[in-house]
Design a protein around this motif. Structure first.
Motif, short mmCIF file in Angstrom:
data_model
loop_
_atom_site.label_atom_id
_atom_site.label_comp_id
_atom_site.label_asym_id
_atom_site.label_seq_id
_atom_site.Cartn_x
_atom_site.Cartn_y
_atom_site.Cartn_z
N VAL A 48 0.84 -1.21 0.00
CA VAL A 48 0.00 0.00 0.00
C VAL A 48 0.88 1.26 0.00
CG1 VAL A 48 -1.74 1.33 1.27
CG2 VAL A 48 -1.96 -1.15 1.09
N LEU A 49 1.96 1.23 0.78
CA LEU A 49 2.87 2.39 0.80
C LEU A 49 3.35 2.70 -0.61
CD1 LEU A 49 4.92 1.74 4.04
CD2 LEU A 49 3.87 3.93 3.41
N SER A 50 3.71 1.66 -1.33
CA SER A 50 4.21 1.86 -2.68
C SER A 50 3.11 2.43 -3.59
CB SER A 50 4.75 0.53 -3.22
OG SER A 50 5.33 0.75 -4.46
N LEU A 51 1.90 1.87 -3.48
CA LEU A 51 0.79 2.38 -4.29
C LEU A 51 0.52 3.86 -4.00
CD1 LEU A 51 -1.92 -0.44 -4.05
CD2 LEU A 51 -0.71 0.31 -6.11
N LYS A 77 5.65 -6.49 -8.92
CA LYS A 77 4.55 -5.77 -9.57
C LYS A 77 4.24 -4.46 -8.84
CE LYS A 77 -0.37 -6.13 -9.88
NZ LYS A 77 -1.49 -6.81 -9.29
N TYR A 78 4.29 -4.50 -7.51
CA TYR A 78 3.98 -3.29 -6.73
C TYR A 78 5.19 -2.38 -6.53
CZ TYR A 78 -0.66 -5.01 -5.68
OH TYR A 78 -1.96 -5.44 -5.79
N ASN A 79 6.32 -2.79 -7.13
CA ASN A 79 7.51 -1.95 -7.04
C ASN A 79 8.03 -1.82 -5.60
OD1 ASN A 79 9.38 -0.62 -8.41
ND2 ASN A 79 8.19 1.27 -8.73
N GLY A 299 -9.16 -6.38 -2.90
CA GLY A 299 -7.72 -6.20 -2.79
C GLY A 299 -7.36 -4.74 -2.57
N ILE A 300 -6.20 -4.34 -3.07
CA ILE A 300 -5.74 -2.96 -2.84
C ILE A 300 -5.53 -2.19 -4.14
CG2 ILE A 300 -4.69 -3.37 -0.58
CD1 ILE A 300 -1.98 -3.69 -2.03
N ASP A 301 -5.67 -2.86 -5.28
CA ASP A 301 -5.47 -2.15 -6.55
C ASP A 301 -6.60 -1.14 -6.67
OD1 ASP A 301 -3.38 -3.79 -6.93
OD2 ASP A 301 -4.40 -5.14 -8.30
#
Ligand code: FRU
Length: 304
Positions: A48-51, A77-79, A299-301
């Motif tokens: 989530v931090l990355s998003l 994928k989420y870097n 999810g979180i996307d």
């Protein structure tokens, strides 16, 4: 180069079934949806931090099975950086959670397996180049003495650098049965304490919980308690009570609530704002807003 936020703890696989109604024991029903997703508080918080735009790193252990490959792909994928993770080759299996999500109310029932899971040890942690980080968050895993050791290591490091190069620390005290966590309230700058923990220790309200538990925290620290549909409360470095209401998601007809990882999302949003120097009230409100938005999605996307 912007400094990273490091999150230390568990990555597991969540195997999720979304059900129409919560099942009765020994029944047979068809589910509405089924999927795998990364799980574990630390893994969820780091993604989530990355998003939300932070440079985020996860530190934990990987097994060598297919599930571990799945998790590594997800982090990529989420870097989220995983370059300092430890691979355990002792034939351990990636921890898994069977999660039943009730479409009626979004509740999540978690059946977790992570027996004998090798946690990150202080000897791994002490190899990190601490100059890369501005904030280090720990999930309150069972290895309480080791967590204390790693937090003390950061305190020692902080004594050797200028004020603005200091690393801020946070710790999540969530699981009620991890008795060792009772002694860790004074080890970090920000303590996140869960609703379950507050209730299990006999406090009647969230306000009473944070106010009484604040006495166990160290000077200059803050304690935060997210409380689902009632928002969140905190006691700040000023010793005063702060709060934010919840921000329930607006659901379209037929859309389901999903509360899985809402607490981990709250922590990420809160840490992000505090790491940018924003106030406790701003961080509390943002935490509740982002956690609320998460409950309205699968999810979180979509949080980015
Ligand atoms: C949610 C979560 C799940 C995981 C479980 C472990 O907060 O991290 O992703 O399965 O908790 O307790």
């Amino acid at each position: 180069m912007t400094k990273r936020i490091l999150v230390v703890g568990l990555a597991c696989v969540d195997i999720i079934s979304v059900v129409q109604d919560y099942p009765e024991e020994d029944s047979d029903q068809r589910v509405l949806d089924y999927y795998w997703q990364r799980g574990g508080n630390a893994a969820n918080t780091s993604c989530v931090l990355s998003l939300l735009g932070a440079r985020s790193e996860f530190l934990g252990t990987f097994a060598t099975d297919k599930e571990a490959e799945f998790l590594k792909e997800v982090f990529q994928k989420y870097n989220v950086v995983t370059e300092n993770c430890v691979t355990n080759t002792d034939n351990v299996k990636t921890p898994t959670s069977i999660v039943i999500t009730n479409s009626k109310n979004g509740s999540r029932t978690i059946l977790h397996h992570g027996k004998n899971w090798p946690e990150i040890k202080p000897e791994h942690f002490k190899k990190l180049d601490l100059t890369q980080y501005k904030w280090i968050h720990f999930e309150g895993r069972p290895s309480c003495d080791d967590i204390k050791d790693m937090l003390l290591w950061i305190d020692e490091y902080n004594k050797t650098v200028d004020k603005d190069a200091r690393i801020r620390t946070s710790l999540e005290i969530e699981k009620t049965t991890r008795i060792g966590l009772d002694n860790l309230f004074d080890t970090a700058d920000t303590i996140f304490v869960s609703k379950d923990y507050v209730k299990s220790r006999g406090y009647k309200t969230k306000e009473e919980g944070v106010q009484k538990l604040y006495a166990k925290c160290r000077e200059g620290s803050e304690i935060i308690c997210p409380w689902g549909e009632e928002g969140a409360v905190a006691v700040g470095t000023d010793g005063m009570l702060h709060s934010s209401p919840a921000f329930p998601p607006k659901l379209s007809p037929g859309q389901n609530m999903e509360t899985l990882a809402a607490g981990d999302t709250f922590n990420a949003a809160f840490i992000l704002l505090r790491s940018k120097g924003q106030s406790l009230n701003e961080a509390l409100t943002f935490g509740c807003q982002v956690a609320g938005a998460k409950c309205g999605m699968k999810g979180i996307d979509g949080l980015d």
